[in-house]
Design an enzyme around this catalytic site. Structure first.
Site, PDB file in Angstrom:
ATOM      1  CG  ASN A   1      -2.611  -5.805  -1.651  1.00 32.90           C
ATOM      2  OD1 ASN A   1      -1.680  -6.553  -1.377  1.00 32.90           O
ATOM      3  ND2 ASN A   1      -3.805  -6.253  -1.975  1.00 32.90           N
TER       4      ASN A   1
ATOM      5  CG  HIS B   1      -5.888  -2.888   1.033  1.00 35.88           C
ATOM      6  ND1 HIS B   1      -5.211  -2.510  -0.106  1.00 35.88           N
ATOM      7  CD2 HIS B   1      -5.322  -2.171   2.054  1.00 35.88           C
ATOM      8  CE1 HIS B   1      -4.300  -1.604   0.190  1.00 35.88           C
ATOM      9  NE2 HIS B   1      -4.339  -1.394   1.497  1.00 35.88           N
TER      10      HIS B   1
ATOM     11  CB  SER C   1      -0.974  -0.048   1.185  1.00 34.54           C
ATOM     12  OG  SER C   1      -2.011   0.896   1.045  1.00 34.54           O
TER      13      SER C   1
END
Length: 277
Positions: free
Chosen positions: A119, A244, A95
């Site tokens: 992700n 996620h 992320s």
């Protein structure tokens, strides 16, 4: 997670390190900390030296100054490698950590052995950009846990949340415990830097894996494919039915993917070295 004693670099970065072999560095997402990597520390450390650290403004690492750019987060990783006397490492960023990993690859290519972006975000649509900017405003007004419930619902499947209430509660507390300014400084970068030096991504020339979950609404398969198209030789993996937080929700599946990539990347590079020699 394996119980490891956290250590600190001279600049104050908190990290853990375990295992033997080629070094692999794990970078967590915004609002989280190195503890998110428990499944990967267990799964990878039998074959690799695994290092996980707290990003600026998170966990036990120092706070960033307000307005710290993405380069400041890449510099933190460089200082960690210097402290550990590691000339190179494979970097795995999740992320927000994926943005840091990308920045590190662009600014310090000589320190990078391989790159994995999990992700993460790239080329948000106007609607996606508006949504994350709105969440930034909410965090600025109400604190790091302003969006906790919505985030957890995006991050995990309903089945996982129902089966692991203690872990979900602990993550909710982790979000709430973040320093407000440190969190906001980092989240603003997460919200605005998805196209950071996008035109230079073709300069990345290490084995690269871009992966996400089929059901990840914020870090979509389309983003992963578009990002991979910019990096020469990059491969894409979209894990079926994953959301996620797939490194936490499905560590065995993610570890299988990571080990296959790492084993292949290091064997290829060893073959190239043999040919050059």
């Amino acid at each position: 997670m394996i119980r490891l004693t956290a250590e600190h670099t001279q600049a104050g970065t908190s990290y853990i390190a375990t295992g033997q072999g080629q070094p692999v560095v794990l970078i967590h997402g915004v609002g989280l900390n190195k503890e998110m990597w428990g499944g990967q520390v267990v799964g990878l450390s039998s074959q690799y030296r695994v290092i996980a650290y707290d990003m600026l403004g998170h966990g036990a690492s120092p706070l960033p100054e307000s307005g710290t750019p993405l380069l400041g987060y890449a510099d933190q990783l460089r200082e960690l490698l210097d402290h550990l006397q590691l000339p190179q490492a494979t970097v795995i960023g999740f992320s927000m950590g994926g943005l840091v990993a990308r920045a590190f690859a662009l600014h310090y290519p000589e320190r990078l052995r391989g790159l994995v972006v999990l992700n993460s975000v790239f080329n948000r649509s106007p609607e996606q950009r508006a949504g994350v900017i709105a969440r930034t405003s909410q965090a600025a007004e109400h604190g790091p846990d302003a969006n906790a419930e919505a985030a957890l619902s995006r991050w995990f499947s309903r089945e996982y949340q129902a089966a692991n209430p203690a872990q979900i509660a602990a993550l909710r507390q982790t979000l709430a415990n973040n320093d407000p300014q440190g969190y906001l400084t980092t989240y603003e970068l997460f919200a605005t830097q998805d196209m950071y030096r996008a035109d230079d991504l073709g300069c990345i020339h290490v084995p690269t894996l871009i992966a996400t979950g089929e059901l990840d609404p914020g870090s979509t398969p389309q983003m992963a494919m578009q990002l991979a198209e910019r990096i020469p030789g990059a491969t894409v993996a979209v894990l079926a039915e994953q959301r996620h937080m797939m490194p936490v929700e499905s560590p065995r599946l993610v570890n299988q993917m990571l080990l296959a990539f790492l084993d292949n990347a290091y064997s290829e590079q060893n073959q190239i070295k043999g040919i050059v020699a």
